[in-house]
Design a protein around this motif. Structure first.
Motif, PDB file in Angstrom:
ATOM      1  N   GLN A  62       0.823  -1.205   0.000  1.00 52.81           N
ATOM      2  CA  GLN A  62       0.000   0.000   0.000  1.00 52.81           C
ATOM      3  C   GLN A  62       0.862   1.262   0.000  1.00 52.81           C
ATOM      4  O   GLN A  62       0.572   2.229  -0.711  1.00 52.81           O
ATOM      5  CB  GLN A  62      -0.934  -0.009   1.211  1.00 52.81           C
ATOM      6  N   GLN A  67      -1.981   3.353  -2.682  1.00 49.51           N
ATOM      7  CA  GLN A  67      -3.419   3.155  -2.508  1.00 49.51           C
ATOM      8  C   GLN A  67      -3.683   1.939  -1.632  1.00 49.51           C
ATOM      9  O   GLN A  67      -2.881   1.016  -1.569  1.00 49.51           O
ATOM     10  CB  GLN A  67      -4.121   2.985  -3.850  1.00 49.51           C
ATOM     11  N   GLY A  68      -4.842   1.969  -0.966  1.00 50.10           N
ATOM     12  CA  GLY A  68      -5.221   0.880  -0.085  1.00 50.10           C
ATOM     13  C   GLY A  68      -5.978   1.405   1.122  1.00 50.10           C
ATOM     14  O   GLY A  68      -5.977   2.614   1.401  1.00 50.10           O
ATOM     15  N   TRP A  91      -9.148  -0.166  -4.780  1.00 52.28           N
ATOM     16  CA  TRP A  91      -7.685  -0.171  -4.708  1.00 52.28           C
ATOM     17  C   TRP A  91      -7.105  -1.244  -5.629  1.00 52.28           C
ATOM     18  O   TRP A  91      -6.571  -2.258  -5.164  1.00 52.28           O
ATOM     19  CB  TRP A  91      -7.234  -0.446  -3.265  1.00 52.28           C
ATOM     20  N   PHE A  94      -3.415  -2.422  -4.989  1.00 47.69           N
ATOM     21  CA  PHE A  94      -3.313  -3.181  -3.742  1.00 47.69           C
ATOM     22  C   PHE A  94      -3.926  -4.570  -3.907  1.00 47.69           C
ATOM     23  O   PHE A  94      -3.343  -5.581  -3.487  1.00 47.69           O
ATOM     24  CB  PHE A  94      -4.002  -2.424  -2.611  1.00 47.69           C
TER      25      PHE A  94
END
Length: 237
Positions: A62, A67-68, A91, A94
């Protein structure tokens, strides 16, 4: 959760206490999710405790992809949950690395209104988390805040104690110099100190350094620094 992580005695022990928290929390969770704790540090996020290498890896994914759910908590401040990652679309980068995980929950870790980091639960099982797991997660998140405040309070007390020791030590040197100035100039303690203060300002040197130079000039050796004795520790039991 009947068990509790030991209270840290300084900031350095805080992270060790977090690892203990993770171990205790996982034992209280019947569905045995993977856990991790990420802390915010200046300019970075760091996984400081985890129950599983995969959990730490997913935290890193992440951070690397940007992102995540973990990053959503850091940005928004509220908890983030997805109990069916197979149907998730938020996401994609991820999710490409999270094929072994079916569900995730990220809980903000707070202390006195400040966001310290994130407690993350990764589940390999479909269907979400057990009720006992939710309870253990919330207790753990609250306990992390308590541990942080305890560690911070101890660190502050030690800083104050260090300042007090230094003040007492330099005060002893200043008192020696005041006695010398009073004897030489036949003046009061107030007048002697005002003279030291004026020299300190003119030379841009601290008063205790001026005092030390006076003592050394008169005695021929550096002033003896008084020793600040710690109070004796009470024996266990």
């Amino acid at each position: 959760m009947a068990e509790r992580a030991s209270v840290p005695t300084d900031i350095e022990e805080f992270e060790r206490a977090l690892a203990e928290c993770v171990a205790i929390a996982r034992r209280a969770m019947p569905d045995s999710p993977m856990l991790s704790i990420v802390l915010r540090r200046p300019g970075e996020l760091s996984t400081v405790a985890s129950s599983d290498g995969l959990a730490e890896l997913l935290d890193g994914v992440q951070r690397a992809t940007g992102q995540g759910p973990l990053l959503d908590v850091i940005e928004g401040g509220g908890p983030v949950t997805s109990l069916n990652l197979r149907a998730e679309s938020r996401w994609p980068r991820f999710l490409a690395a999270a094929e072994q995980v079916r569900g995730v929950h990220c809980e903000p870790l707070e202390s006195q209104g400040a966001l310290l980091g994130v407690l993350t639960l990764y589940s390999r099982r479909p269907g979400g988390f057990a009720d006992e797991t939710w309870v253990a997660m919330r207790v753990t998140a609250a306990h992390v805040g308590v541990l942080f405040r305890a560690a911070l309070d101890v660190a502050r007390m030690r800083e104050v104690a260090g300042q007090l020791k230094e003040a007492l030590t330099t005060r002893a040197v200043i008192d020696q110099a005041l006695g010398i100035v009073m004897a030489q100039r036949r003046c009061t303690a107030r007048q002697a100190f005002e003279l030291l203060r004026q020299i300190s300002q003119d030379r841009n040197v601290k008063v205790h350094q001026i005092a030390a130079s006076i003592v050394e000039k008169v005695s021929g050796e550096p002033p003896k620094r008084s020793r600040f004795e710690e109070p004796p520790q009470r024996a266990p039991g």
